[in-house]
Design a protein around this motif. Sequence first.
Motif, PDB file in Angstrom:
ATOM      1  N   ALA A 197       0.863  -1.174  -0.173  1.00  0.00           N
ATOM      2  CA  ALA A 197       0.060   0.000  -0.011  1.00  0.00           C
ATOM      3  C   ALA A 197       0.928   1.290  -0.033  1.00  0.00           C
ATOM      4  O   ALA A 197       1.890   1.211   0.462  1.00  0.00           O
ATOM      5  CB  ALA A 197      -0.820  -0.060   1.194  1.00  0.00           C
ATOM      6  N   ASP A 198       0.362   2.280  -0.773  1.00  0.00           N
ATOM      7  CA  ASP A 198       0.917   3.512  -0.800  1.00  0.00           C
ATOM      8  C   ASP A 198       0.316   4.661  -0.254  1.00  0.00           C
ATOM      9  O   ASP A 198      -0.863   5.140  -0.876  1.00  0.00           O
ATOM     10  CB  ASP A 198       1.495   3.808  -2.395  1.00  0.00           C
ATOM     11  CG  ASP A 198       2.331   5.009  -2.199  1.00  0.00           C
ATOM     12  OD1 ASP A 198       2.795   5.493  -1.354  1.00  0.00           O
ATOM     13  OD2 ASP A 198       2.358   5.502  -3.435  1.00  0.00           O
ATOM     14  N   SER A 199       0.458   5.103   1.191  1.00  0.00           N
ATOM     15  CA  SER A 199      -0.616   6.184   1.446  1.00  0.00           C
ATOM     16  C   SER A 199       0.357   7.092   2.694  1.00  0.00           C
ATOM     17  O   SER A 199       1.538   7.105   2.373  1.00  0.00           O
ATOM     18  CB  SER A 199      -1.440   5.336   2.731  1.00  0.00           C
ATOM     19  OG  SER A 199      -0.760   5.112   3.830  1.00  0.00           O
ATOM     20  N   LEU A 200      -0.415   8.022   3.221  1.00  0.00           N
ATOM     21  CA  LEU A 200       0.439   9.126   3.849  1.00  0.00           C
ATOM     22  C   LEU A 200       0.577   8.847   5.183  1.00  0.00           C
ATOM     23  O   LEU A 200       1.018   9.502   6.054  1.00  0.00           O
ATOM     24  CB  LEU A 200      -0.575  10.373   3.893  1.00  0.00           C
ATOM     25  CG  LEU A 200      -0.738  10.822   2.234  1.00  0.00           C
ATOM     26  CD1 LEU A 200      -1.777  11.989   2.417  1.00  0.00           C
ATOM     27  CD2 LEU A 200       0.541  11.443   1.855  1.00  0.00           C
ATOM     28  N   LEU A 201       0.033   7.455   5.605  1.00  0.00           N
ATOM     29  CA  LEU A 201       0.108   7.090   7.402  1.00  0.00           C
ATOM     30  C   LEU A 201       1.308   7.181   7.706  1.00  0.00           C
ATOM     31  O   LEU A 201       1.655   7.632   8.972  1.00  0.00           O
ATOM     32  CB  LEU A 201      -0.598   5.761   7.187  1.00  0.00           C
ATOM     33  CG  LEU A 201      -0.664   5.143   8.703  1.00  0.00           C
ATOM     34  CD1 LEU A 201      -1.607   6.096   9.463  1.00  0.00           C
ATOM     35  CD2 LEU A 201      -1.013   3.805   8.726  1.00  0.00           C
ATOM     36  N   GLU A 202       2.387   6.716   6.951  1.00  0.00           N
ATOM     37  CA  GLU A 202       3.748   6.927   7.483  1.00  0.00           C
ATOM     38  C   GLU A 202       4.212   8.277   8.065  1.00  0.00           C
ATOM     39  O   GLU A 202       4.809   8.377   8.954  1.00  0.00           O
ATOM     40  CB  GLU A 202       4.640   6.123   6.507  1.00  0.00           C
ATOM     41  CG  GLU A 202       6.257   6.062   6.929  1.00  0.00           C
ATOM     42  CD  GLU A 202       7.278   5.407   6.047  1.00  0.00           C
ATOM     43  OE1 GLU A 202       8.364   5.190   6.389  1.00  0.00           O
ATOM     44  OE2 GLU A 202       6.622   5.048   5.018  1.00  0.00           O
ATOM     45  N   GLU A 203       3.981   9.211   6.964  1.00  0.00           N
ATOM     46  CA  GLU A 203       4.169  10.763   7.159  1.00  0.00           C
ATOM     47  C   GLU A 203       3.640  11.202   8.332  1.00  0.00           C
ATOM     48  O   GLU A 203       4.211  11.882   9.414  1.00  0.00           O
ATOM     49  CB  GLU A 203       3.865  11.292   6.040  1.00  0.00           C
ATOM     50  CG  GLU A 203       4.223  12.945   6.038  1.00  0.00           C
ATOM     51  CD  GLU A 203       3.853  13.639   4.875  1.00  0.00           C
ATOM     52  OE1 GLU A 203       3.447  15.029   4.921  1.00  0.00           O
ATOM     53  OE2 GLU A 203       3.624  12.789   3.669  1.00  0.00           O
ATOM     54  N   VAL A 204       2.208  10.730   8.640  1.00  0.00           N
ATOM     55  CA  VAL A 204       1.278  11.271   9.599  1.00  0.00           C
ATOM     56  C   VAL A 204       2.052  10.555  11.049  1.00  0.00           C
ATOM     57  O   VAL A 204       1.778  11.342  11.900  1.00  0.00           O
ATOM     58  CB  VAL A 204       0.035  10.927   9.355  1.00  0.00           C
ATOM     59  CG1 VAL A 204      -1.002  11.320  10.703  1.00  0.00           C
ATOM     60  CG2 VAL A 204      -0.855  11.505   8.355  1.00  0.00           C
ATOM     61  N   GLU A 243      -5.109  -2.970  -2.069  1.00  0.00           N
ATOM     62  CA  GLU A 243      -6.696  -3.207  -1.752  1.00  0.00           C
ATOM     63  C   GLU A 243      -7.066  -2.553  -0.431  1.00  0.00           C
ATOM     64  O   GLU A 243      -8.213  -2.222   0.064  1.00  0.00           O
ATOM     65  CB  GLU A 243      -6.961  -4.436  -1.900  1.00  0.00           C
ATOM     66  CG  GLU A 243      -7.000  -4.782  -3.209  1.00  0.00           C
ATOM     67  CD  GLU A 243      -5.639  -5.340  -3.828  1.00  0.00           C
ATOM     68  OE1 GLU A 243      -4.825  -5.099  -3.072  1.00  0.00           O
ATOM     69  OE2 GLU A 243      -5.748  -5.668  -4.906  1.00  0.00           O
ATOM     70  N   ASP A 244      -5.970  -2.304   0.622  1.00  0.00           N
ATOM     71  CA  ASP A 244      -6.007  -1.615   1.839  1.00  0.00           C
ATOM     72  C   ASP A 244      -6.081  -0.357   1.986  1.00  0.00           C
ATOM     73  O   ASP A 244      -5.900   0.180   3.123  1.00  0.00           O
ATOM     74  CB  ASP A 244      -5.373  -2.682   3.033  1.00  0.00           C
ATOM     75  CG  ASP A 244      -5.669  -4.137   2.911  1.00  0.00           C
ATOM     76  OD1 ASP A 244      -6.614  -4.356   3.002  1.00  0.00           O
ATOM     77  OD2 ASP A 244      -4.497  -4.630   2.683  1.00  0.00           O
ATOM     78  N   GLU A 245      -5.769   0.471   1.026  1.00  0.00           N
ATOM     79  CA  GLU A 245      -5.313   1.919   1.093  1.00  0.00           C
ATOM     80  C   GLU A 245      -6.381   2.587   1.695  1.00  0.00           C
ATOM     81  O   GLU A 245      -5.994   3.568   2.547  1.00  0.00           O
ATOM     82  CB  GLU A 245      -5.034   2.323  -0.178  1.00  0.00           C
ATOM     83  CG  GLU A 245      -3.571   1.831  -0.729  1.00  0.00           C
ATOM     84  CD  GLU A 245      -2.925   2.555  -1.826  1.00  0.00           C
ATOM     85  OE1 GLU A 245      -3.736   3.434  -2.497  1.00  0.00           O
ATOM     86  OE2 GLU A 245      -1.909   2.522  -2.302  1.00  0.00           O
ATOM     87  N   GLY A 246      -7.776   2.077   1.479  1.00  0.00           N
ATOM     88  CA  GLY A 246      -8.794   2.915   1.900  1.00  0.00           C
ATOM     89  C   GLY A 246      -8.635   3.004   3.593  1.00  0.00           C
ATOM     90  O   GLY A 246      -9.025   3.934   4.224  1.00  0.00           O
ATOM     91  N   THR A 247      -8.510   1.958   3.893  1.00  0.00           N
ATOM     92  CA  THR A 247      -8.577   1.519   5.658  1.00  0.00           C
ATOM     93  C   THR A 247      -7.288   2.365   6.105  1.00  0.00           C
ATOM     94  O   THR A 247      -7.511   3.003   7.014  1.00  0.00           O
ATOM     95  CB  THR A 247      -8.511   0.075   5.925  1.00  0.00           C
ATOM     96  OG1 THR A 247      -9.693  -0.509   5.451  1.00  0.00           O
ATOM     97  CG2 THR A 247      -8.366  -0.203   7.230  1.00  0.00           C
ATOM     98  N   ILE A 248      -6.260   2.250   5.335  1.00  0.00           N
ATOM     99  CA  ILE A 248      -4.923   2.923   5.783  1.00  0.00           C
ATOM    100  C   ILE A 248      -5.093   4.429   5.974  1.00  0.00           C
ATOM    101  O   ILE A 248      -4.735   5.002   6.843  1.00  0.00           O
ATOM    102  CB  ILE A 248      -3.795   2.558   5.063  1.00  0.00           C
ATOM    103  CG1 ILE A 248      -3.352   1.067   5.134  1.00  0.00           C
ATOM    104  CG2 ILE A 248      -2.522   3.530   5.361  1.00  0.00           C
ATOM    105  CD1 ILE A 248      -2.531   0.489   4.196  1.00  0.00           C
ATOM    106  N   ASN A 249      -5.752   4.916   4.789  1.00  0.00           N
ATOM    107  CA  ASN A 249      -5.824   6.420   4.707  1.00  0.00           C
ATOM    108  C   ASN A 249      -6.661   7.004   5.885  1.00  0.00           C
ATOM    109  O   ASN A 249      -6.626   7.983   6.397  1.00  0.00           O
ATOM    110  CB  ASN A 249      -6.265   6.625   3.419  1.00  0.00           C
ATOM    111  CG  ASN A 249      -5.159   6.715   2.303  1.00  0.00           C
ATOM    112  OD1 ASN A 249      -3.963   6.774   2.696  1.00  0.00           O
ATOM    113  ND2 ASN A 249      -5.432   6.485   1.214  1.00  0.00           N
TER     114      ASN A 249
END
Length: 314
Positions: A197-204, A243-249
């Motif tokens: 997954a590629d999301s902003l969670l790591e940055e947050v 597929e999990d990007e929605g949950t992660i974001n």
Amino acid sequence: MRKTQKKTDEYTNAIPSVKDSFDKALTDAKAINDNDSATQEQIDTAWRTLLNEIHKLGFQVGDKTKLQALYDEMSKVDLDDYKDGVSKENFVKALEQAATVLADPNTMQKEIDKAYDELETAYSLLEKAADKRQLKALIEATKEYQQEEYTENTWGIYAEAKAKAEEVYNNVDATQEEINEAADNLLAGMLQLRFKADSLLEEVVEEAKGIDLSQYTVESAATFQVLLAEAQEMLNNNDLSKEDEGTINAKAMELKAAQSKLEPIRTAGSEATQTVQESATPKADAAKTGDVVSITGLGLLISGISLLILRKKK
């Protein structure tokens, strides 16, 4: 004699090297014959040499038509389709020998027939190998795959299938059934691969970890810490895919919202603290009925009990 001999089919069909030696012997004999000073020994030697060359005219040029046709066909054989070993080595040698015979202008029919028979026999003894072309294509297609791009679980399944596929491909004795099974498993492993997954969670999360929670109230900090722990756990899950990007974001947004709701601790000299202190001090004209607590004091007590209950619930 010279002109008569050269008009015969025997001379015409003689191999080139025999023609050359015959022509030389004939020319030398003619020179001796025309030389009035020639000795009997020279005449006899020239005659014997010429007679020997006449016998050699029997070395006729062979017909290479059949050998050439067989060689052309055998040159197209894909050796990858056959098992390695003595039979393949013998075929390669027979093919090379046939090429040598075809290139030699002095080869006679006996040599040509021998080369033909050896090449034909060598081909008949080749052992057909199992078809590995599909397996090879799949292995080639995965050369650029990078482990860090895929989820841990799906990469593990794929990597195991690829290792087995390469083992089977390198096994010269592998059966067609083993090859087909390895190809099917590798293809299944490739299809199961999932991109991370590629999301902003790591940055947050990184931003949240840098916040000094000692500057905020216990209640708001506690809520924030719970969400931060959940977000960190999610980041540590290497099996989360696109597929999990929605949950992660969604978790990233939730953590960001909790960050915005952090409540700073009031300083001792703030107006709010002073108000609380003043309200906590009994008034001179407060009702004095035995041990009954002042209304203000009762309010503080109720607030304290309510706060205690809320903490326990959390």
